[in-house]
Design an enzyme around this catalytic site. Sequence first.
Site, mmCIF file in Angstrom:
data_model
loop_
_atom_site.group_PDB
_atom_site.id
_atom_site.type_symbol
_atom_site.label_atom_id
_atom_site.label_comp_id
_atom_site.label_asym_id
_atom_site.label_seq_id
_atom_site.Cartn_x
_atom_site.Cartn_y
_atom_site.Cartn_z
ATOM 1 N N ARG A 92 -0.739 -5.758 -3.650
ATOM 2 C CA ARG A 92 -1.565 -6.973 -3.592
ATOM 3 C C ARG A 92 -1.874 -7.498 -4.990
ATOM 4 O O ARG A 92 -1.947 -8.694 -5.218
ATOM 5 C CB ARG A 92 -2.860 -6.640 -2.850
ATOM 6 C CG ARG A 92 -3.929 -7.684 -3.014
ATOM 7 C CD ARG A 92 -4.662 -7.924 -1.756
ATOM 8 N NE ARG A 92 -5.786 -8.820 -1.970
ATOM 9 C CZ ARG A 92 -5.831 -10.064 -1.510
ATOM 10 N NH1 ARG A 92 -4.830 -10.555 -0.837
ATOM 11 N NH2 ARG A 92 -6.889 -10.801 -1.708
ATOM 12 N N CYS A 116 -1.926 -3.316 1.421
ATOM 13 C CA CYS A 116 -2.298 -2.669 2.681
ATOM 14 C C CYS A 116 -2.562 -3.712 3.759
ATOM 15 O O CYS A 116 -3.172 -4.748 3.508
ATOM 16 C CB CYS A 116 -3.552 -1.816 2.478
ATOM 17 S SG CYS A 116 -3.236 -0.187 1.788
ATOM 18 N N ARG A 396 0.237 5.753 -2.568
ATOM 19 C CA ARG A 396 -0.160 4.581 -3.340
ATOM 20 C C ARG A 396 -1.513 4.792 -4.032
ATOM 21 O O ARG A 396 -1.801 4.108 -5.015
ATOM 22 C CB ARG A 396 -0.282 3.352 -2.429
ATOM 23 C CG ARG A 396 1.052 2.848 -1.959
ATOM 24 C CD ARG A 396 0.890 1.567 -1.223
ATOM 25 N NE ARG A 396 0.115 0.634 -2.032
ATOM 26 C CZ ARG A 396 -0.286 -0.547 -1.627
ATOM 27 N NH1 ARG A 396 0.014 -0.949 -0.426
ATOM 28 N NH2 ARG A 396 -0.981 -1.339 -2.413
#
Length: 418
Positions: A92, A116, A396
């Site tokens: 993002r 996500c 992540r």
Amino acid sequence: MDALLIKGGKRLSGVIEVAGSKNIALAVLSAVPLAQTPVLIRNVPVISDTQIKVQLLESFGAKAEWQGSDLRIDCSELHSAEPDEDMVRLIRTSFYMLGPLVARVGSLRMAAPGGCKIGARPVDLHLKGLHALGAKVELDGGVYEASAGVLRGSEVYLDMPSAGATQHIMCAASMARGVTTIQNAAMEPEIVALAEFLTSLGAKISGQGSSLITIEGVEQLGGSEYKIPADRIQAGTFLIAGAMTGGNVTVKEINADDQTAVVNKLREAGAEVETTETSVTVNAPNRLNGVNIKTMPHPGFPTDVQQPMAAALCVANGASVVEETIYESRTGHLPELSRMGANIRQEGRSAFIVGVDKLRGAKVQASDLRAGAALCLAGLVAEGETLVQNIHWIDRGYDSIERKLTELGADASRVQDS
Ligand code: UD1
């Protein structure tokens, strides 16, 4: 593909340190293009998100060199580029570099971001801020086209205290002409850390940590050494892991003030929690009591710890309500917890949980980063074996979650899953 195999039933105990904060590292890496001389960033978590972000910076001409968790990065000669769409969509915060990059290179194209899947996650507040500073940013065919001449300080009111938009505007405003104020700014510790980093580059920022931030633009930024503080979300996750196993866990070398919401909720659930300035120790009874959780912007209960806490409440004594107010679909862990025998009724963003005596190990799938962490925690208290799949999500945000859990006495390992 890798999966995590967890054999439940171990009581966690011990003292651990956690890695540098993912979200602070990502915020700092968004700001790095502003630095016109090399920067040394220490304690960067070596996880896929930070590695992708560095690769994105390299596509604009940055020269990066990793030495363990130290990253030396030179953005003295940047050029315009259109980074690979697939790479941009992996995270993002690719989008959060747009302002700093356009301030340096004048114009660029970048695909809309990914990240996500926990809600729609619009970027309207980022755009509002960038437009107020004089940048032009338009979406065309899924790609943002951005251009800017000289940015000019402005007054920006955020309709909600977005962490990302606050960071993005702080960065862009640092090199704008004149003064920018961000009203209804986010107050998260990540904002304070980013302000520290920008200040170390020569920026003039005040009010960070409050809802009114003032940035006085400067002409040039550069050259600093900065250490990323410890990850408050990881710290919260491991404290909850300790608490739900009836364990005794200390997380040290953290800023304990950042854990206030988690500490208070664990105490309310019946655990003894002791804090020093730089550590938190949880000492839990065999079974926690149910508590209600409502996520809120900082200093409220962090949305990133909501999912691990929900896992703990699945085996607590009595009923709990977990209400997610930040993201509309941060609920992917709930059906998987139910597969393990949890008693959960979901209504919209709320989970009504009645604690069960035992969860049962199962094959479950991570749907996002913190959902994956929650499933690992559930595995710790489940009877038998839990196999958590889709762990690229977990990687992540946690550099080897199984190693940290094992350090605390859990039986957790990474296995090949066909
Ligand atoms: C950051 C964190 C994430 C954390 C979140 C809230 C990173 C990489 N991620 O995400 O782990 O869960 O803060 O603490 O640092 N919103 C808008 N318009 C915008 C921007 C945001 O409506 O332009 C909304 C979002 O959809 C969400 C809320 O604001 O509902 C909070 O988002 P924001 O604080 O911006 O989170 P992120 O920066 O995406």
